[in-house]
Design a protein around this motif. Structure first.
Motif, PDB file in Angstrom:
ATOM      1  N   ALA A 105      -1.946 -13.625  -7.123  1.00  0.00           N
ATOM      2  CA  ALA A 105      -2.161 -13.759  -5.676  1.00  0.00           C
ATOM      3  C   ALA A 105      -1.419 -12.676  -4.909  1.00  0.00           C
ATOM      4  O   ALA A 105      -1.987 -12.013  -4.023  1.00  0.00           O
ATOM      5  CB  ALA A 105      -1.720 -15.141  -5.206  1.00  0.00           C
ATOM      6  N   VAL A 106      -0.132 -12.469  -5.227  1.00  0.00           N
ATOM      7  CA  VAL A 106       0.638 -11.474  -4.477  1.00  0.00           C
ATOM      8  C   VAL A 106       0.174 -10.057  -4.813  1.00  0.00           C
ATOM      9  O   VAL A 106       0.243  -9.160  -3.965  1.00  0.00           O
ATOM     10  CB  VAL A 106       2.156 -11.640  -4.697  1.00  0.00           C
ATOM     11  N   ALA A 107      -0.304  -9.827  -6.026  1.00  0.00           N
ATOM     12  CA  ALA A 107      -0.842  -8.512  -6.375  1.00  0.00           C
ATOM     13  C   ALA A 107      -2.105  -8.230  -5.562  1.00  0.00           C
ATOM     14  O   ALA A 107      -2.304  -7.110  -5.062  1.00  0.00           O
ATOM     15  CB  ALA A 107      -1.145  -8.444  -7.874  1.00  0.00           C
ATOM     16  N   PHE A 108      -2.950  -9.237  -5.407  1.00  0.00           N
ATOM     17  CA  PHE A 108      -4.164  -9.093  -4.601  1.00  0.00           C
ATOM     18  C   PHE A 108      -3.796  -8.812  -3.147  1.00  0.00           C
ATOM     19  O   PHE A 108      -4.380  -7.937  -2.499  1.00  0.00           O
ATOM     20  CB  PHE A 108      -5.007 -10.357  -4.700  1.00  0.00           C
ATOM     21  N   LEU A 109      -2.828  -9.557  -2.623  1.00  0.00           N
ATOM     22  CA  LEU A 109      -2.409  -9.358  -1.235  1.00  0.00           C
ATOM     23  C   LEU A 109      -1.782  -7.980  -1.038  1.00  0.00           C
ATOM     24  O   LEU A 109      -1.943  -7.358   0.018  1.00  0.00           O
ATOM     25  CB  LEU A 109      -1.426 -10.454  -0.819  1.00  0.00           C
ATOM     26  N   THR A 110      -1.077  -7.495  -2.051  1.00  0.00           N
ATOM     27  CA  THR A 110      -0.498  -6.156  -1.974  1.00  0.00           C
ATOM     28  C   THR A 110      -1.590  -5.097  -1.973  1.00  0.00           C
ATOM     29  O   THR A 110      -1.568  -4.152  -1.168  1.00  0.00           O
ATOM     30  CB  THR A 110       0.470  -5.926  -3.145  1.00  0.00           C
ATOM     31  N   ASP A 111      -2.566  -5.240  -2.864  1.00  0.00           N
ATOM     32  CA  ASP A 111      -3.685  -4.295  -2.905  1.00  0.00           C
ATOM     33  C   ASP A 111      -4.484  -4.313  -1.609  1.00  0.00           C
ATOM     34  O   ASP A 111      -5.102  -3.308  -1.242  1.00  0.00           O
ATOM     35  CB  ASP A 111      -4.607  -4.618  -4.081  1.00  0.00           C
ATOM     36  N   SER A 112      -4.476  -5.458  -0.917  1.00  0.00           N
ATOM     37  CA  SER A 112      -5.235  -5.602   0.325  1.00  0.00           C
ATOM     38  C   SER A 112      -4.436  -5.166   1.548  1.00  0.00           C
ATOM     39  O   SER A 112      -4.922  -5.283   2.682  1.00  0.00           O
ATOM     40  CB  SER A 112      -5.664  -7.068   0.505  1.00  0.00           C
ATOM     41  N   GLY A 113      -3.203  -4.683   1.337  1.00  0.00           N
ATOM     42  CA  GLY A 113      -2.396  -4.206   2.451  1.00  0.00           C
ATOM     43  C   GLY A 113      -1.699  -5.303   3.229  1.00  0.00           C
ATOM     44  O   GLY A 113      -1.200  -5.064   4.335  1.00  0.00           O
ATOM     45  N   PHE A 114      -1.620  -6.514   2.671  1.00  0.00           N
ATOM     46  CA  PHE A 114      -0.994  -7.632   3.378  1.00  0.00           C
ATOM     47  C   PHE A 114       0.476  -7.806   3.002  1.00  0.00           C
ATOM     48  O   PHE A 114       1.266  -8.334   3.782  1.00  0.00           O
ATOM     49  CB  PHE A 114      -1.746  -8.927   3.088  1.00  0.00           C
ATOM     50  N   LEU A 115       0.835  -7.411   1.792  1.00  0.00           N
ATOM     51  CA  LEU A 115       2.216  -7.478   1.338  1.00  0.00           C
ATOM     52  C   LEU A 115       2.633  -6.105   0.812  1.00  0.00           C
ATOM     53  O   LEU A 115       1.791  -5.304   0.413  1.00  0.00           O
ATOM     54  CB  LEU A 115       2.390  -8.514   0.228  1.00  0.00           C
ATOM     55  N   GLN A 116       3.944  -5.884   0.784  1.00  0.00           N
ATOM     56  CA  GLN A 116       4.499  -4.686   0.162  1.00  0.00           C
ATOM     57  C   GLN A 116       5.557  -5.136  -0.839  1.00  0.00           C
ATOM     58  O   GLN A 116       6.427  -5.939  -0.502  1.00  0.00           O
ATOM     59  CB  GLN A 116       5.140  -3.771   1.217  1.00  0.00           C
ATOM     60  N   ARG A 117       5.450  -4.643  -2.059  1.00  0.00           N
ATOM     61  CA  ARG A 117       6.417  -5.018  -3.087  1.00  0.00           C
ATOM     62  C   ARG A 117       7.752  -4.344  -2.796  1.00  0.00           C
ATOM     63  O   ARG A 117       7.800  -3.139  -2.503  1.00  0.00           O
ATOM     64  CB  ARG A 117       5.913  -4.629  -4.470  1.00  0.00           C
ATOM     65  N   THR A 118       8.834  -5.110  -2.888  1.00  0.00           N
ATOM     66  CA  THR A 118      10.163  -4.564  -2.585  1.00  0.00           C
ATOM     67  C   THR A 118      11.105  -4.572  -3.778  1.00  0.00           C
ATOM     68  O   THR A 118      12.178  -3.974  -3.716  1.00  0.00           O
ATOM     69  CB  THR A 118      10.816  -5.358  -1.436  1.00  0.00           C
ATOM     70  N   GLY A 119      10.756  -5.269  -4.862  1.00  0.00           N
ATOM     71  CA  GLY A 119      11.643  -5.306  -6.008  1.00  0.00           C
ATOM     72  C   GLY A 119      11.104  -6.174  -7.114  1.00  0.00           C
ATOM     73  O   GLY A 119      10.027  -6.787  -6.993  1.00  0.00           O
ATOM     74  N   ASP A 120      11.854  -6.221  -8.229  1.00  0.00           N
ATOM     75  CA  ASP A 120      11.428  -6.970  -9.405  1.00  0.00           C
ATOM     76  C   ASP A 120      12.192  -8.276  -9.597  1.00  0.00           C
ATOM     77  O   ASP A 120      11.900  -9.030 -10.531  1.00  0.00           O
ATOM     78  CB  ASP A 120      11.596  -6.107 -10.666  1.00  0.00           C
ATOM     79  N   ASP A 121      13.164  -8.546  -8.745  1.00  0.00           N
ATOM     80  CA  ASP A 121      13.945  -9.761  -8.901  1.00  0.00           C
ATOM     81  C   ASP A 121      13.084 -11.004  -8.679  1.00  0.00           C
ATOM     82  O   ASP A 121      12.111 -10.977  -7.916  1.00  0.00           O
ATOM     83  CB  ASP A 121      15.114  -9.787  -7.899  1.00  0.00           C
ATOM     84  N   ASN A 122      13.482 -12.105  -9.344  1.00  0.00           N
ATOM     85  CA  ASN A 122      12.858 -13.410  -9.119  1.00  0.00           C
ATOM     86  C   ASN A 122      11.343 -13.387  -9.302  1.00  0.00           C
ATOM     87  O   ASN A 122      10.599 -14.011  -8.555  1.00  0.00           O
ATOM     88  CB  ASN A 122      13.202 -13.915  -7.715  1.00  0.00           C
ATOM     89  N   GLY A 123      10.911 -12.650 -10.308  1.00  0.00           N
ATOM     90  CA  GLY A 123       9.490 -12.570 -10.599  1.00  0.00           C
ATOM     91  C   GLY A 123       8.742 -11.567  -9.758  1.00  0.00           C
ATOM     92  O   GLY A 123       7.532 -11.397  -9.918  1.00  0.00           O
ATOM     93  N   GLY A 124       9.435 -10.893  -8.856  1.00  0.00           N
ATOM     94  CA  GLY A 124       8.809  -9.941  -7.932  1.00  0.00           C
ATOM     95  C   GLY A 124       9.052 -10.382  -6.503  1.00  0.00           C
ATOM     96  O   GLY A 124       8.800 -11.536  -6.156  1.00  0.00           O
TER      97      GLY A 124
END
Length: 296
Positions: A213-232
């Motif tokens: 879900a968060v990968a889809f939202l990131t690809d759609s420009g809704f989220l930006q990944r900030t780190g790898d902690d806690n599963g991402g």
């Protein structure tokens, strides 16, 4: 002898007819909508995009033309601004609409898992913007983590089970026809990471579903990944805030927030401490989300 002069009202020029729409205008309007369909495109980094946004704000006929182009494509214009660009969302009958069935097929999920994927998206939105004022504040940035969202949903499951027990309702609905509460009950029975020896995150695990879900939202420009902690870990964007505003009135979103799992005390929402239970199976190091109203 004095000559009499008659005064009359000055002639008022007739209003000029609006300039006709040219093919170039239509092309520019369509180009602006095309930019809006590229969610990762930022006006600050593209001069043409910024110029079309300026024209939209300063030229009402052009703005109406762009809105008409969007409407013809089944798109709803949420906002046109330098911070969000031309933010659009697809109406249900639009060719650009992403339906949960299509999304689930992309993630290789079976029919039953589609409900869990839908719940994951709902939980991300609820954790990112737990208060109405968060959605109203254009400067608000929500932050979420994969493990934190899983912990959130599992606590929601517990609350729903307790409520069903109190009301004497059946807590074991048919798997073939799950509603929203059934999806939560199925979620708590699913492993958080999978059964591999090294606890890798399997696609069918709950953190695997959230990860999709968060990968889809990131690809759609809704989220930006900030780190790898806690599963991402992820931060929200202006476009995601607008999308969540659009869905904030949904019954499912309201019910999830009304469970009281995200208490608001000093302005730093978090999860209530889980009750001690051997069958809760919270993800390790849930890394509960934190929120800030300042840029970072």
């Amino acid at each position: 002898m004095t000559e009499h002069v008659e005064w009359s009202d000055p002639e008022v020029p007739a209003p000029s007819a609006p300039a006709p729409v040219t093919p170039a205008d239509a092309a520019d309007a369509a180009r602006l909508v095309a930019f809006g369909l590229q969610p990762k495109m930022q006006p600050a980094r593209d001069q043409e995009y910024a110029e079309l946004l300026r024209r939209y704000r300063e030229d009402p006929p052009f703005a109406r033309l762009a809105d008409a182009v969007a409407a013809g494509l089944g798109l709803v214009v949420l906002e046109v601004s330098p911070r969000a660009g031309m933010a659009v969302t697809a109406a249900e009958d639009s060719v650009f609409a992403v339906r949960m069935g299509d999304y689930a097929r992309r993630t290789s999920a079976d029919g039953g898992d589609r409900f869990l994927h839908g719940l994951a998206h709902l939980a991300v939105a609820a954790m990112a913007f737990p208060r109405p004022e968060d959605l109203a504040d254009d400067g608000y940035i929500g932050r979420v983590s994969v493990n934190g969202i899983d912990a959130f949903v599992r606590q929601a499951c517990r609350r729903l089970e307790e409520r069903a027990d109190e009301q004497g309702e059946n807590t074991d609905p048919a798997t073939g026809a799950p509603g929203l509460e059934a999806a939560w009950r199925i979620w708590i029975r699913r492993s958080a990471t999978g059964a591999t020896k090294d606890a890798r995150r399997l696609a069918g695990s709950t953190t695997g579903i959230i990860g999709k879900a968060v990968a889809f939202l990131t690809d759609s420009g809704f989220l930006q990944r900030t780190g790898d902690d806690n599963g991402g870990t992820y931060r929200t964007t202006a476009r995601y805030q607008l999308q969540v505003r659009d869905m904030a009135g949904s019954a499912a979103m309201a019910e999830l927030l009304e469970l009281g799992i995200v208490p608001v005390t000093d302005g730093t929402p978090t999860l209530l401490p889980p009750e001690e239970s051997e069958d809760l199976h919270l993800a390790a190091d849930a890394g509960l989300p934190f929120h800030t109203s300042s840029s970072s």
